[in-house]
Design an enzyme around this catalytic site. Structure first.
Site, PDB file in Angstrom:
ATOM      1  N   ARG A 244       0.868  -1.197   0.000  1.00  0.00           N
ATOM      2  CA  ARG A 244       0.000   0.000   0.000  1.00  0.00           C
ATOM      3  C   ARG A 244       0.892   1.231   0.000  1.00  0.00           C
ATOM      4  NH1 ARG A 244       0.161   4.152   2.379  1.00  0.00           N
ATOM      5  NH2 ARG A 244      -0.640   3.971   4.476  1.00  0.00           N
ATOM      6  N   LYS A 262      11.738   8.174   3.518  1.00  0.00           N
ATOM      7  CA  LYS A 262      11.452   8.381   4.955  1.00  0.00           C
ATOM      8  C   LYS A 262      12.758   8.516   5.730  1.00  0.00           C
ATOM      9  CE  LYS A 262       6.825   7.787   5.205  1.00  0.00           C
ATOM     10  NZ  LYS A 262       5.835   8.603   5.891  1.00  0.00           N
ATOM     11  N   ASP A 335       3.723   1.572   5.044  1.00  0.00           N
ATOM     12  CA  ASP A 335       2.978   1.273   3.813  1.00  0.00           C
ATOM     13  C   ASP A 335       2.763  -0.230   3.570  1.00  0.00           C
ATOM     14  OD1 ASP A 335       2.913   3.980   3.724  1.00  0.00           O
ATOM     15  OD2 ASP A 335       3.706   4.189   1.706  1.00  0.00           O
ATOM     16  N   ASP A 357       4.051   3.721  11.210  1.00  0.00           N
ATOM     17  CA  ASP A 357       3.959   5.145  10.899  1.00  0.00           C
ATOM     18  C   ASP A 357       2.564   5.529  10.402  1.00  0.00           C
ATOM     19  OD1 ASP A 357       5.046   7.709  10.499  1.00  0.00           O
ATOM     20  OD2 ASP A 357       5.385   7.275   8.383  1.00  0.00           O
ATOM     21  N   ASN A 499      -2.506  10.684   0.200  1.00  0.00           N
ATOM     22  CA  ASN A 499      -1.350  11.000  -0.655  1.00  0.00           C
ATOM     23  C   ASN A 499      -1.332  10.069  -1.853  1.00  0.00           C
ATOM     24  OD1 ASN A 499      -0.205  12.929   1.188  1.00  0.00           O
ATOM     25  ND2 ASN A 499       0.401  11.212   2.495  1.00  0.00           N
TER      26      ASN A 499
HETATM   27  N1  LIG Z   1      -0.994  12.441   5.594  1.00  0.00           N
HETATM   28  C1  LIG Z   1      -0.380  11.434   6.162  1.00  0.00           C
HETATM   29  O1  LIG Z   1       0.543  11.593   6.967  1.00  0.00           O
HETATM   30  C2  LIG Z   1      -0.800  10.043   5.832  1.00  0.00           C
HETATM   31  C3  LIG Z   1      -1.642   9.795   4.797  1.00  0.00           C
HETATM   32  N2  LIG Z   1      -2.022   8.524   4.510  1.00  0.00           N
HETATM   33  C4  LIG Z   1      -2.858   8.328   3.343  1.00  0.00           C
HETATM   34  O2  LIG Z   1      -4.122   7.839   3.727  1.00  0.00           O
HETATM   35  C5  LIG Z   1      -4.643   7.026   2.696  1.00  0.00           C
HETATM   36  C6  LIG Z   1      -5.178   5.755   3.311  1.00  0.00           C
HETATM   37  O3  LIG Z   1      -4.147   5.041   3.923  1.00  0.00           O
HETATM   38  P1  LIG Z   1      -4.481   3.788   4.866  1.00  0.00           P
HETATM   39  O4  LIG Z   1      -5.427   4.160   5.920  1.00  0.00           O
HETATM   40  O5  LIG Z   1      -3.205   3.215   5.248  1.00  0.00           O
HETATM   41  O6  LIG Z   1      -5.186   2.834   3.813  1.00  0.00           O
HETATM   42  P2  LIG Z   1      -6.151   1.606   4.079  1.00  0.00           P
HETATM   43  O7  LIG Z   1      -6.161   0.830   2.839  1.00  0.00           O
HETATM   44  O8  LIG Z   1      -5.792   0.948   5.345  1.00  0.00           O
HETATM   45  O9  LIG Z   1      -7.582   2.295   4.288  1.00  0.00           O
HETATM   46  C7  LIG Z   1      -8.325   2.912   3.277  1.00  0.00           C
HETATM   47  C8  LIG Z   1      -9.742   3.064   3.745  1.00  0.00           C
HETATM   48  O10 LIG Z   1     -10.430   3.863   2.799  1.00  0.00           O
HETATM   49  C9  LIG Z   1     -11.651   3.220   2.491  1.00  0.00           C
HETATM   50  N3  LIG Z   1     -12.080   3.594   1.136  1.00  0.00           N
HETATM   51  C10 LIG Z   1     -11.520   3.261  -0.030  1.00  0.00           C
HETATM   52  N4  LIG Z   1     -12.220   3.805  -1.044  1.00  0.00           N
HETATM   53  C11 LIG Z   1     -13.235   4.480  -0.492  1.00  0.00           C
HETATM   54  C12 LIG Z   1     -14.308   5.241  -1.003  1.00  0.00           C
HETATM   55  N5  LIG Z   1     -14.452   5.436  -2.317  1.00  0.00           N
HETATM   56  N6  LIG Z   1     -15.182   5.785  -0.140  1.00  0.00           N
HETATM   57  C13 LIG Z   1     -15.035   5.596   1.180  1.00  0.00           C
HETATM   58  N7  LIG Z   1     -14.034   4.897   1.737  1.00  0.00           N
HETATM   59  C14 LIG Z   1     -13.141   4.346   0.904  1.00  0.00           C
HETATM   60  C15 LIG Z   1     -11.366   1.740   2.600  1.00  0.00           C
HETATM   61  O11 LIG Z   1     -12.591   1.081   2.752  1.00  0.00           O
HETATM   62  P3  LIG Z   1     -12.735  -0.517   2.875  1.00  0.00           P
HETATM   63  O12 LIG Z   1     -12.177  -0.830   4.214  1.00  0.00           O
HETATM   64  O13 LIG Z   1     -14.184  -0.728   2.793  1.00  0.00           O
HETATM   65  O14 LIG Z   1     -11.954  -1.093   1.763  1.00  0.00           O
HETATM   66  C16 LIG Z   1     -10.492   1.738   3.864  1.00  0.00           C
HETATM   67  O15 LIG Z   1     -11.293   1.752   4.999  1.00  0.00           O
HETATM   68  C17 LIG Z   1      -3.529   6.838   1.690  1.00  0.00           C
HETATM   69  O16 LIG Z   1      -3.739   7.681   0.591  1.00  0.00           O
HETATM   70  C18 LIG Z   1      -2.290   7.303   2.413  1.00  0.00           C
HETATM   71  O17 LIG Z   1      -1.367   7.903   1.546  1.00  0.00           O
HETATM   72  C19 LIG Z   1      -1.626   7.457   5.266  1.00  0.00           C
HETATM   73  C20 LIG Z   1      -0.785   7.652   6.296  1.00  0.00           C
HETATM   74  C21 LIG Z   1      -0.254   8.952   6.637  1.00  0.00           C
HETATM   75  C1  LIG Z   2       2.587   9.854   4.542  1.00  0.00           C
HETATM   76  C2  LIG Z   2       2.429   8.416   4.558  1.00  0.00           C
HETATM   77  O1  LIG Z   2       3.033   7.735   5.375  1.00  0.00           O
HETATM   78  C3  LIG Z   2       1.552   7.797   3.624  1.00  0.00           C
HETATM   79  O2  LIG Z   2       0.880   8.481   2.870  1.00  0.00           O
HETATM   80  O3  LIG Z   2       1.501   6.558   3.610  1.00  0.00           O
HETATM   81 MG   LIG Z   3       3.045   5.694   4.853  1.00  0.00          MG
END
Ligand SMILES: NC(=O)C1=CN([C@@H]2O[C@H](COP(=O)(O)OP(=O)(O)OC[C@H]3O[C@@H](n4cnc5c(N)ncnc54)[C@H](OP(=O)(O)O)[C@@H]3O)[C@@H](O)[C@H]2O)C=CC1
Ligand SMILES: CC(=O)C(=O)O
Ligand SMILES: [Mg+2]
Length: 643
Positions: A244, A262, A335, A357, A499
């Site tokens: 991811r 990172k 990730d 992270d 992101n």
């Molecule tokens: N700004 C920052 O520091 C960070 C940003 N991020 C960003 O956050 C995003 C998600 O990361 P992460 O949580 O690890 O990913 P995950 O895959 O763990 O979670 C994604 C979630 O989004 C849901 N989802 C996907 N598509 C849709 C949609 N169309 N409508 C509603 N919900 C949806 C999924 O649903 P379902 O469970 O039903 O599949 C799941 O619950 C990434 O883009 C990542 O880059 C992450 C970490 C740090």
């Molecule tokens: C920022 C970060 O860790 C992510 O988007 O996965």
């Molecule tokens: Mg990350």
């Protein structure tokens, strides 16, 4: 010429920097021991030098006075710089000795020691560099100016990324000097969003391997693979399995760009020595059909291993890391897909110094932004209602830390404070009728409510004060959604965390325009300031890059052996405290990245203090002034003088 075997002096304990048990004079003594070492030849010489240094280190340890940070000079060599070469000030002389430095020619090709045109006349004479460089001697400042000029000539961010990676491979100190001095401009290049594009195109732009690749082919041999890495004194590992990568999905082995990026930030933003950082990609295959069919793909050409095969490889890796680097090496999971991330964290959180992270670092940065935002909207955290789009690692990680903080503030049980927080996933609002079918990390958020499919309807019904995007899907905060938030709240707090930029739930311009300039907005990837109705709005960047470098520094400098949730709360509090009135006046809920090293020192100090308080610190006794200690431990990229 120099041919000392660096590895023969490795894994000795000791610190450099004013936080060190060695005084400045003692560090200078280490340097003079090296002169003796230099005068020796061949294997016997190496052994003699090794014995000499070992004895001196022993002497220092026995006679060491634990630090008095207030009276010692800052040397900037990073925590636990065993050899002192990173710690030397510009006035002190060091020797560019390493395994590979055997001639002037190889010195120029060694990124740790190369200074390019900045080698002085004396150094050119002493290190067989005459004729290998043009006659000009340039200062590091001039080199920075020239590199920035060159980088600014490139039109495409990916070209700038490649120029930066090339520099890192050629001249490490110049790379870090550039990054530290131009952090706002270069962060979007070495980090999100450009690093995302670099990972997507890694197969074609790949020139030299950075970091360690551990694939299924190395099963049973991971310890040997770790021993192939030239540095032995590793303090931080960032590891991914590439499933991811940001919001770009499964990029397999090409995810390596993320640990590399990172760890650059660990050194530039947090002052952890580059030589003590190790990027690792675990390659268990990929389910990305495009990559599997790409003739230039650099990873294993098979579908992802799962279940026992995956678990066994990861277990061998975790065991080998501890065996090779000891109890206090920090492992940052990055990730991984959520079906592995939560389990790995739960499994290794009690036996290793690990954190995730995406789950924990992100939670800490978002909580800091929300606490800071209270200065703009008033009230307490408990006065707010939170709605997330996305219930994965980032979403549920942030939700849990907010609930924990609320619980601490109000003395209410977690089960109660969680009820202020709602999450929407790809199937709609998470509610109790869905509980049976939910993944375990979503279950605590299944509150009593009728099902709602669309986000906009959830906004209208739940009436959140804070809307957080963690879906990984771009443009999901539509005009209708933002307008609904603005109709409920005078100052709606809207965080589009996904992101890279293409996946951001909305743009800064959309957030400000659709809320008539009332939104308090921050995003995971940076957006330029927006002019709306004659006023300029500056969006903040809500990214875990604010947290992990300082968190890591705090863990290392205290010799922590486990990560505790209270450390994440401490990091969050430290970050929120760094937002100034001037920042608030601009509508910002995060301080600018230009101050990040100072911010990281404050985060590190709070984290270390918590480690001491919880009895998880092993570096004793506790320094009196932890902020000064953190600052004095930080690696600085100024060139060292070579004797
Ligand atoms: N700004 C920052 O520091 C960070 C940003 N991020 C960003 O956050 C995003 C998600 O990361 P992460 O949580 O690890 O990913 P995950 O895959 O763990 O979670 C994604 C979630 O989004 C849901 N989802 C996907 N598509 C849709 C949609 N169309 N409508 C509603 N919900 C949806 C999924 O649903 P379902 O469970 O039903 O599949 C799941 O619950 C990434 O883009 C990542 O880059 C992450 C970490 C740090
Ligand atoms: C920022 C970060 O860790 C992510 O988007 O996965
Ligand atoms: Mg990350």
């Amino acid at each position: 010429m120099i041919s000392l075997n660096r590895s023969s002096f490795l894994n000795k304990s000791g610190l450099a920097g004013s936080c060190s048990p060695f005084s400045g004079a003692q560090i200078r003594r280490t340097a003079s021991v090296r002169v003796v070492a230099l005068g020796s030849n061949g294997r016997a010489g190496e052994r003699n030098a090794s014995v000499l240094i070992e004895n001196t280190l022993k002497e220092m340890r026995e006679g060491s006075v634990i630090d008095d940070v207030d009276s010692k000079p800052t040397v900037g060599g990073g925590v636990q710089d065993v050899y002192g070469e990173d710690a030397a000030t510009e006035e002190q002389f060091v020797t560019p000795w390493s395994l590979s430095v055997a001639s002037g020619y190889s010195l120029l090709r060694n990124p740790h020691h190369n200074k390019g045109l900045a080698f002085t006349e004396r150094e050119r004479d002493a290190h067989f560099l005459r004729g290998l460089l043009p006659p000009t001697v340039a200062s590091q400042e001039l080199q920075v100016k020239k590199m920035m000029h060159n980088i600014r000539q490139y039109q495409l961010p990916l070209q700038k990324y490649m120029a930066m990676m090339d520099l890192q491979e050629r001249n490490e100190r110049l790379f870090y000097k550039l990054l530290i001095d131009n952090v706002e401009e270069l962060l979007p290049i070495v980090y999100t969003p450009t690093v995302g594009e670099a990972c997507q195109k890694y197969g074609s732009i790949f020139m030299r391997p950075q970091g360690l690749f551990i694939s299924l082919k190395e099963k049973g041999k991971i310890l040997e693979v770790l021993r192939n890495w030239p540095e032995k004194n590793i303090q931080v590992i960032v590891v991914t399995d590439g499933e991811r990568i940001l919001g770009l999905g499964d990029l397999g082995c090409q995810g390596m760009g993320i640990p590399v990026g990172k760890l650059s930030l660990y050194s530039a933003l947090g002052g952890v020595r580059p030589s003590s950082c190790l990027p690792i990609t675990i390659d268990v295959g990929t389910n990305n059909e495009t990559l599997l069919n790409d003739e230039f793909y650099i990873g294993l050409r098979q579908r992802r291993a799962t279940g026992q095969e995956y678990a066994e490889l990861l277990h061998e890796f975790m065991t080998a890391v501890k065996q090779n680097y000891g109890e206090k090496v920090l492992i940052q999971f990055e990730d991984f897909a959520n079906h592995n991330a939560f389990d790995l964290l739960a499994k290794y959180g009690t036996t290793h110094l690990v954190f995730n992270d995406d789950i924990q670092g992100t939670a800490s940065v978002v909580l800091a932004g929300l606490v800071a935002a209270l200065n703009l909207v008033g009230g307490t955290l408990a006065d707010h209602r939170f709605l997330f789009l996305g219930a994965g690692e980032a979403g549920t990680g942030i939700a849990e830390l907010i609930a924990l903080e609320l619980s601490k503030q109000t003395n209410a049980p977690l089960e109660e404070t969680r009820k202020k927080i709602w999450l929407v996933d790809s199937k709609g609002l998470i509610v109790s009728s869905r509980k049976e079918a939910l993944q375990h990390f979503k279950k605590p958020w299944a509150h009593e409510h009728e099902p709602i499919k669309e986000l906009v309807d959830a906004v209208k019904d739940i009436k959140p004060t804070v809307l957080i995007g963690t879906s990984g899907v771009g443009r999901t905060f539509t005009k209708e959604v933002v307008e609904a938030m603005a109709s409920i709240n005078e100052r709606p707090i809207i965080l589009s965390l996904s992101n890279p930029t293409s996946q951001s739930e909305c743009t800064a311009e959309e957030a400000y325009t659709w809320s008539q300039g009332r939104a308090i907005f921050a995003s995971g990837s940076p957006f330029a300031p927006v002019e709306y109705d004659g006023k300029v709005f500056v969006p903040g960047q809500a990214n875990n890059a604010y947290i992990f470098p300082g968190l890591g520094l705090g863990l290392i400098m205290s010799g922590a052996i486990r990560v505790h949730d209270d450390m994440l709360l401490a990091a969050s509090e430290a970050l929120a405290a760094q937002v100034s009135q001037e920042n608030f006046a601009k509508g910002l809920i995060y301080p600018p990245f230009t101050n990040i090293r100072k911010i990281s020192a404050h985060i590190a100090a709070k984290v270390a203090a918590k480690a001491y308080e919880l009895g998880l610190a092993t570096r004793l006794p506790q320094p009196k002034d932890l902020v000064k200690c953190a600052e004095s431990c930080m690696y600085t990229p100024a060139y060292r003088n070579y004797r």
